[in-house]
Write a protein that holds these residues in place. Structure first.
Motif, PDB file in Angstrom:
ATOM      1  N   SER A 141     -14.387 103.854 -58.326  1.00 21.49           N
ATOM      2  CA  SER A 141     -14.013 102.470 -58.587  1.00 21.49           C
ATOM      3  C   SER A 141     -15.199 101.702 -59.143  1.00 21.49           C
ATOM      4  CB  SER A 141     -13.495 101.788 -57.319  1.00 21.49           C
ATOM      5  OG  SER A 141     -14.516 101.710 -56.337  1.00 21.49           O
ATOM      6  N   TRP A 169     -17.394  95.339 -59.398  1.00 24.08           N
ATOM      7  CA  TRP A 169     -16.958  93.995 -59.772  1.00 24.08           C
ATOM      8  C   TRP A 169     -16.501  93.887 -61.223  1.00 24.08           C
ATOM      9  CZ3 TRP A 169     -19.994  92.082 -63.734  1.00 24.08           C
ATOM     10  CH2 TRP A 169     -21.250  92.661 -63.887  1.00 24.08           C
ATOM     11  N   GLU A 170     -16.819  94.850 -62.048  1.00 25.79           N
ATOM     12  CA  GLU A 170     -16.464  94.771 -63.466  1.00 25.79           C
ATOM     13  C   GLU A 170     -15.011  95.189 -63.691  1.00 25.79           C
ATOM     14  OE1 GLU A 170     -19.935  96.472 -65.985  1.00 25.79           O
ATOM     15  OE2 GLU A 170     -20.138  97.316 -63.976  1.00 25.79           O
ATOM     16  N   SER A 171     -14.359  94.544 -64.643  1.00 25.89           N
ATOM     17  CA  SER A 171     -12.978  94.882 -64.986  1.00 25.89           C
ATOM     18  C   SER A 171     -12.963  95.854 -66.161  1.00 25.89           C
ATOM     19  CB  SER A 171     -12.187  93.612 -65.325  1.00 25.89           C
ATOM     20  OG  SER A 171     -12.823  92.902 -66.381  1.00 25.89           O
ATOM     21  N   SER A 206     -21.719  99.914 -60.443  1.00 27.41           N
ATOM     22  CA  SER A 206     -22.061  98.512 -60.663  1.00 27.41           C
ATOM     23  C   SER A 206     -23.132  98.442 -61.737  1.00 27.41           C
ATOM     24  CB  SER A 206     -22.573  97.869 -59.364  1.00 27.41           C
ATOM     25  OG  SER A 206     -23.023  96.550 -59.591  1.00 27.41           O
ATOM     26  N   THR A 244     -20.173  84.940 -50.504  1.00 24.95           N
ATOM     27  CA  THR A 244     -19.746  85.630 -51.727  1.00 24.95           C
ATOM     28  C   THR A 244     -19.578  87.130 -51.507  1.00 24.95           C
ATOM     29  OG1 THR A 244     -22.045  85.777 -52.467  1.00 24.95           O
ATOM     30  CG2 THR A 244     -20.761  83.913 -53.245  1.00 24.95           C
ATOM     31  N   PHE A 253     -18.495  90.297 -54.028  1.00 25.13           N
ATOM     32  CA  PHE A 253     -18.076  90.988 -55.239  1.00 25.13           C
ATOM     33  C   PHE A 253     -17.269  90.071 -56.159  1.00 25.13           C
ATOM     34  CE2 PHE A 253     -18.083  94.157 -51.667  1.00 25.13           C
ATOM     35  CZ  PHE A 253     -19.378  94.574 -51.904  1.00 25.13           C
ATOM     36  N   THR A 254     -15.956  90.286 -56.272  1.00 21.33           N
ATOM     37  CA  THR A 254     -15.144  89.431 -57.144  1.00 21.33           C
ATOM     38  C   THR A 254     -14.623  88.184 -56.429  1.00 21.33           C
ATOM     39  OG1 THR A 254     -13.185  90.768 -56.616  1.00 21.33           O
ATOM     40  CG2 THR A 254     -14.430  91.369 -58.583  1.00 21.33           C
ATOM     41  N   ASP A 255     -14.829  88.088 -55.130  1.00 17.57           N
ATOM     42  CA  ASP A 255     -14.424  86.905 -54.359  1.00 17.57           C
ATOM     43  C   ASP A 255     -15.637  85.986 -54.253  1.00 17.57           C
ATOM     44  OD1 ASP A 255     -13.237  85.051 -52.760  1.00 17.57           O
ATOM     45  OD2 ASP A 255     -13.102  86.334 -50.982  1.00 17.57           O
ATOM     46  N   TRP A 256     -15.787  85.108 -55.244  1.00 18.24           N
ATOM     47  CA  TRP A 256     -17.015  84.339 -55.428  1.00 18.24           C
ATOM     48  C   TRP A 256     -16.718  82.865 -55.186  1.00 18.24           C
ATOM     49  CZ3 TRP A 256     -21.409  87.014 -56.020  1.00 18.24           C
ATOM     50  CH2 TRP A 256     -22.581  86.320 -56.371  1.00 18.24           C
ATOM     51  N   ARG A 257     -17.016  82.401 -53.952  1.00 22.63           N
ATOM     52  CA  ARG A 257     -16.709  81.014 -53.614  1.00 22.63           C
ATOM     53  C   ARG A 257     -17.837  80.435 -52.762  1.00 22.63           C
ATOM     54  NH1 ARG A 257     -11.162  81.258 -51.396  1.00 22.63           N
ATOM     55  NH2 ARG A 257     -11.026  83.054 -52.789  1.00 22.63           N
TER      56      ARG A 257
END
Length: 317
Positions: free
Chosen positions: A7, A10-12, A56, A259, A261-265
C-alpha cells in the motif's frame, strides 16, 4: 493499523507501479524474497513471511516474520539523506539506552545499525527494527494525550546531552524572532490576516528566549506515536530530527498532534492544553518559554493553513 500487503502511506498512486518504478521490484513477492535474502546475508536473521509493505515517497517499510520475532525493515533510496539517516538510526540506540520508548535498531552481523546495500535498480539505506505494537494516538483520549506530552518532555531531556552524538547538526542561523519576522514579510499566505496581525503584535513585545537549542524530534504527532492503554509505547520516525528550541518543538507538536497520514486536521484546543500539561509535568516551561509558546503555536498554526482549508485550520488560529 496499516493494511496487509502492498500500500501507499499517503500518496494517491498505484502501489505496484511505485514499487517497480521507485525500487525496481516487479511485485510484492519478489520484494519479500529480496528482503529475506538481505536479512540472512547482512543481519544473520532468518526471515519467513512478509506481511505488509508501505511506500512513502522515496522510503519504504516492510514487516517480516523472523527467528528474532516480527521486525520492520526500513529503507530509503534518497542518497542525499543517507548520512543523516545513518545518524538518526544510531540516535535511536542512544535513546533506547536512556529508557525512551523507541525501537532500538537490530545490529548487523558487523555490529552496524544501518547499512547501504545495492537494490535492484539503486542503492538503498536499510535499518531493521523490532516491531512495536500499539494504536496511533487518539487526541480525544485525555490520558493518552497527557502521556504523549510527558513523553515529549522525556525525549527532550534525553536529547539534551547528545547534541554532538551521533552527529553534529547545524544550529539555526537566525534567532526565532528573526525567522518569524522574515516569514511574515515573505512567506505568509494571508489566509488568516487577523491572526497574522496578532502574531506581529505578540512578536514585537516578546522577551528574549532564554534556553539553548538542542536536538529535537521535529515530527512528534499521532502518526508517530504508538499507544497501549493510553500510554506511549513507541515514538517513531526520528528521521527529521533537527537542532532547535525545545519550546518550538513543543509548539509544533501541539499544532500537528492530531495528524494521521491522509487525515490531516488541526489539534483541538482542549487536547493542546492537556498535551502541554503533560509536558510540564516532567519539564515546566520557563517564563520566557511560556510567553514564546503562544507566539510559536500561533505562527505554526497560521503556516499550516492549506489553500483548500476544509478541515478548519484557519478557524483553529
Amino acid at each position: 493499523m496499516l493494511p496487509l500487503g502492498l500500500s501507499m502511506l499517503w500518496e494517491s498512486v498505484e502501489a505496484t507501479t511505485a514499487l517497480r518504478e521507485r525500487f525496481g521490484f516487479v511485485d510484492f513477492d519478489t520484494m519479500g524474497d529480496w528482503v529475506s535474502d538481505t536479512l540472512d546475508k547482512t543481519w544473520g536473521v532468518a526471515a519467513g513471511q512478509c506481511s505488509r509493505m508501505v511506500i512513502s515517497d522515496h522510503n519504504a517499510l516492510v514487516w517480516m516474520e523472523t527467528d528474532q520475532g516480527r521486525v520492520v525493515v526500513k529503507w530509503s533510496r534518497a542518497q542525499e539523506r543517507f548520512a543523516a539517516l545513518d545518524a538518526s538510526t544510531r540516535l535511536l540506540r542512544l535513546l533506547a539506552d536512556r529508557k525512551i520508548p523507541v525501537a532500538a535498531p537490530i545490529a548487523t552481523s558487523n555490529g552496524l545499525c544501518r547499512v547501504e546495500v545495492p537494490g535492484p535498480t539503486c542503492a538503498l539505506s536499510i535499518a531493521v527494527l523490532p516491531e512495536v505494537t500499539g494504536s496511533w494516538l487518539d487526541v480525544t483520549d485525555r490520558a493518552a494525550v497527557f502521556s504523549a506530552g510527558a513523553c515529549l518532555a522525556g525525549v527532550h531531556e534525553a536529547l539534551r546531552d547528545i547534541l554532538d552524538s551521533p552527529t553534529a547538526m547545524p544550529k539555526p542561523k537566525n534567532k526565532l524572532n528573526d525567522r518569524i519576522d522574515r516569514w511574515l514579510a515573505v512567506a505568509d499566505s494571508g489566509r488568516a490576516p487577523e491572526a497574522s496581525r496578532r502574531l506581529a503584535e505578540l512578536l514585537s513585545a516578546a522577551c528574549p528566549l532564554d534556553d539553548e537549542v538542542q536536538l529535537v524530534h521535529n515530527d512528534f504527532r499521532a502518526a508517530n506515536l504508538l499507544m497501549q492503554n493510553s500510554q506511549v509505547v513507541g515514538v517513531l520516525d526520528f528521521d527529521d530530527v533537527i537542532v532547535d528550541h525545545r519550546v518550538k518543538d513543543l509548539a509544533k507538536a501541539s499544532v500537528y498532534l492530531g495528524t494521521l497520514f491522509t487525515d490531516w486536521r488541526p489539534t483541538p484546543e482542549a487536547a493542546r492544553n492537556i498535551f502541554r500539561t503533560g509536558y510540564e509535568s516532567v519539564r515546566p516551561l520557563s517564563p520566557a518559554e511560556d510567553s514564546w509558546f503562544e507566539i510559536l503555536v500561533l505562527w505554526l498554526g497560521i503556516a499550516a493553513i492549506p489553500e483548500n482549508d476544509s478541515a478548519g485550520w484557519a478557524s483553529a488560529v
